[in-house]
Structure formats: C-alpha cells, structure tokens
Design a protein around this motif. Structure first.
Motif, short mmCIF file in Angstrom:
data_model
loop_
_atom_site.label_atom_id
_atom_site.label_comp_id
_atom_site.label_asym_id
_atom_site.label_seq_id
_atom_site.Cartn_x
_atom_site.Cartn_y
_atom_site.Cartn_z
N ALA A 1 54.44 14.63 78.59
CA ALA A 1 53.23 15.30 78.12
C ALA A 1 52.96 14.87 76.68
O ALA A 1 53.85 14.97 75.83
CB ALA A 1 53.41 16.80 78.19
N ARG B 1 51.97 14.99 72.93
CA ARG B 1 51.93 16.06 71.94
C ARG B 1 50.50 16.25 71.44
O ARG B 1 49.81 15.28 71.13
CB ARG B 1 52.83 15.70 70.77
CG ARG B 1 53.00 16.82 69.79
CD ARG B 1 54.04 16.47 68.75
NE ARG B 1 53.52 16.86 67.46
CZ ARG B 1 53.46 16.10 66.40
NH1 ARG B 1 53.91 14.87 66.44
NH2 ARG B 1 52.97 16.54 65.29
N VAL C 1 58.52 20.86 79.07
CA VAL C 1 57.30 20.80 78.27
C VAL C 1 57.06 22.17 77.62
O VAL C 1 57.13 23.20 78.28
CB VAL C 1 56.08 20.41 79.14
CG1 VAL C 1 54.82 20.32 78.28
CG2 VAL C 1 56.33 19.10 79.86
N VAL D 1 50.29 21.26 73.85
CA VAL D 1 51.67 20.77 73.99
C VAL D 1 52.25 20.55 72.59
O VAL D 1 51.63 19.92 71.74
CB VAL D 1 51.69 19.45 74.79
CG1 VAL D 1 53.09 18.84 74.79
CG2 VAL D 1 51.20 19.68 76.21
#
Length: 117
Positions: free
Chosen positions: A74, A76, A103, A114
């Motif tokens: 994922a 950032r 995550v 995220v």
C-alpha cells in the motif's frame, strides 16, 4: 406397501434437506504475497496516487502489469473511503489507528490514509 414406499421416499427427502441445511461453509481469505500476479480482480476501485493507478479490492493493493495485476504494498499517503472488512482499531502512542494485515490507516476527515508505523 405403497404407503411404506411413499413414507421412505419422504423420509429420505427430509433427511437430505436437513443434512444440507446443517452443513456450514467456511471461507478462508488469504492475503496474497507482494509480487503475486493475478489475471482478474473482483470489483476493484481505481485510485490515482502520484500519477500512478492503483487498484484496491478487499484490502489488497494492485498495480497493472500488462493485462494482469501485481500485488503491491500500500503506497504511503494514499486515501480510501472505507476500510476493509476485518480491520482492527489499535491505539499507538495515544493515536487511534486502524490495521488490516500489515497495512496501517489513520482517519483524516472522511477518508483513511495509509501511514507507516
């Protein structure tokens, strides 16, 4: 004799119905490893982040690889509107965070972002 035969057929039918209703079905979801290539994704959401298209489905992040998709980490800072089913609330250093697999998400307004922990 005819009544006995009808009785046995009805009993067998009811037994089959009760047996099939008593069975439960367990679905085990396995988070694919990074780098796994898949041909299709069920109901993906396309999210553009830093001029790159990411595909998000069931808490898994993908990037395109030709006509296929590759499981990726994922990115950032990417935002999603909803968390995947099964995510947990975790408090770290006084901050409320959400975790799904490896995550981590932080709520920011109406989105979840995220973050790295």
């Amino acid at each position: 004799m005819k009544r006995m035969r009808i009785f046995l057929v009805i009993t067998a039918f009811l037994g089959a119905v009760i047996t099939t209703q008593g069975q439960t079905r367990t679905v085990v979801r396995v988070y694919p490893k990074h780098g796994t290539i898949v041909k299709t994704i069920a109901n993906p959401r396309v999210i553009v982040h830093k001029k790159t298209n990411y595909y998000y489905a069931d808490g898994v992040w993908y990037k395109t690889h030709g006509k296929k998709y590759v499981v990726t980490a994922a990115p950032r800072g990417i935002k999603v509107r909803t968390l995947p089913r099964g995510s947990k609330v975790v408090y770290r250093n006084g901050r409320r965070l959400y975790q799904y697999r490896s995550v981590w998400y932080k709520r920011r307004g109406q989105h979840y972002v995220v973050v790295n922990i």
